[in-house]
Design a protein around this motif. Sequence first.
Motif, PDB file in Angstrom:
ATOM      1  N   ARG A  16       0.823  -1.213   0.000  1.00 17.41           N
ATOM      2  CA  ARG A  16       0.000   0.000   0.000  1.00 17.41           C
ATOM      3  C   ARG A  16       0.860   1.266   0.000  1.00 17.41           C
ATOM      4  N   GLY A  17       2.175   1.103  -0.197  1.00 22.99           N
ATOM      5  CA  GLY A  17       3.058   2.243  -0.377  1.00 22.99           C
ATOM      6  C   GLY A  17       3.681   2.803   0.886  1.00 22.99           C
ATOM      7  N   HIS A  18       3.600   2.084   1.982  1.00 19.81           N
ATOM      8  CA  HIS A  18       4.144   2.582   3.241  1.00 19.81           C
ATOM      9  C   HIS A  18       5.600   2.141   3.435  1.00 19.81           C
ATOM     10  N   SER A  19       6.366   2.939   4.166  1.00 19.35           N
ATOM     11  CA  SER A  19       7.758   2.632   4.471  1.00 19.35           C
ATOM     12  C   SER A  19       7.840   1.837   5.770  1.00 19.35           C
ATOM     13  N   LEU A  20       8.884   1.009   5.877  1.00 20.84           N
ATOM     14  CA  LEU A  20       9.022   0.110   7.026  1.00 20.84           C
ATOM     15  C   LEU A  20      10.371   0.285   7.697  1.00 20.84           C
ATOM     16  N   SER A  21      10.348   0.221   9.027  1.00 19.05           N
ATOM     17  CA  SER A  21      11.566   0.113   9.822  1.00 19.05           C
ATOM     18  C   SER A  21      11.326  -0.919  10.910  1.00 19.05           C
ATOM     19  N   VAL A  22      12.410  -1.459  11.428  1.00 17.24           N
ATOM     20  CA  VAL A  22      12.304  -2.436  12.512  1.00 17.24           C
ATOM     21  C   VAL A  22      13.228  -2.015  13.647  1.00 17.24           C
ATOM     22  N   ALA A  23      12.876  -2.461  14.849  1.00 14.22           N
ATOM     23  CA  ALA A  23      13.700  -2.225  16.029  1.00 14.22           C
ATOM     24  C   ALA A  23      13.495  -3.393  16.968  1.00 14.22           C
ATOM     25  N   TYR A  24      14.467  -3.608  17.835  1.00 10.68           N
ATOM     26  CA  TYR A  24      14.346  -4.645  18.838  1.00 10.68           C
ATOM     27  C   TYR A  24      13.992  -4.000  20.169  1.00 10.68           C
ATOM     28  N   GLN A  25      13.447  -4.793  21.055  1.00  9.61           N
ATOM     29  CA  GLN A  25      13.019  -4.266  22.351  1.00  9.61           C
ATOM     30  C   GLN A  25      14.157  -3.545  23.058  1.00  9.61           C
TER      31      GLN A  25
END
Length: 331
Positions: free
Chosen positions: A30-39
Amino acid sequence: MHVLFVIDPLPSLKAYKDSSVAMMRALAARGHSLSVAYQGGLYLEEGLVKVVSQAITLVDGADLHDHAWWREREAARETVLSEFDAVLMRKDPPFDMEYVYATHLLEYAQAQGARVFNSGAAIRNHPEKLTITEFAPLTSPTLVTSDMARLRAFHAKHADVIVKPLDGMGGTGIFRLQQTEPNLGAILETLTDNGSRSIMAQRYIPEITQGDKRILLIGGKPVPYALARIPLAGETRGNLAAGGRGVAQALTPRDLEIAEAVAAGVAGRGLLLVGLDVIGDYLTEVNVTSPTCFVEITEQTGFDVAECFAVALEQAVAADPAGDAVGAGVA
């Protein structure tokens, strides 16, 4: 939107069936950007909640059984959590003190404008096994205690019961105690740590042989299909992690009654996504940390659960553009 997933390490995920990965794929489509992080990347500095995050891109046509389904888009960076349009807390239990501290940081971040789903306070205030006590008319007879005498009396009254730790997941630590259980004392001593730890006891529900149904609530509305997790022969646990077989099926009138009752009960508490466990006619758990079964339901029914979630997330963020509602208005 730029969406941050607070999640377990990506290489540890089984991407082909992981609900968080399904969410990522739907959001990216749907065109959204993604990032990830750890706790462990969440931290508080000079009053601001910050995070070490990694922007990622999903690889088109990747084999989801392999680890090369994503790649880093840029170097990891540190920023305030409120910079993201939405933060999804998707780390799996254990629900230990580090997890509790993380929910506090998420709650503080919400006060600073972050939009967190499910909210930190909501996750912390809805222990997954205890929350069913809010809906006692929908549950099998239940006891929560560390008292050995009470547990023995409950077993004597109901003859066939399930006992389980309050902080377990994936079916770990669950025992069925039938009327003539020779190891009753040893099991209760072990689970309660000799009477020092509270556990849950519930009257056994024979319909477990037909499956432990996972019903998903997204934005306060039930997904029209459940995943019945059917135990292996001779097992009393339907959890997929315990070898259960998942069979998607349309919600029954009773399933819908339970789902709508819980949705109404938790409305406005910052819970965008809730997973209900239902055996027969009874509610057995309310899961709020990282509910799953998206992929199995989608593959077997054609109902795109991840797409439904992505739309609900967009609506929740649009309804709170300033990030100041602290999760209000989502069920």
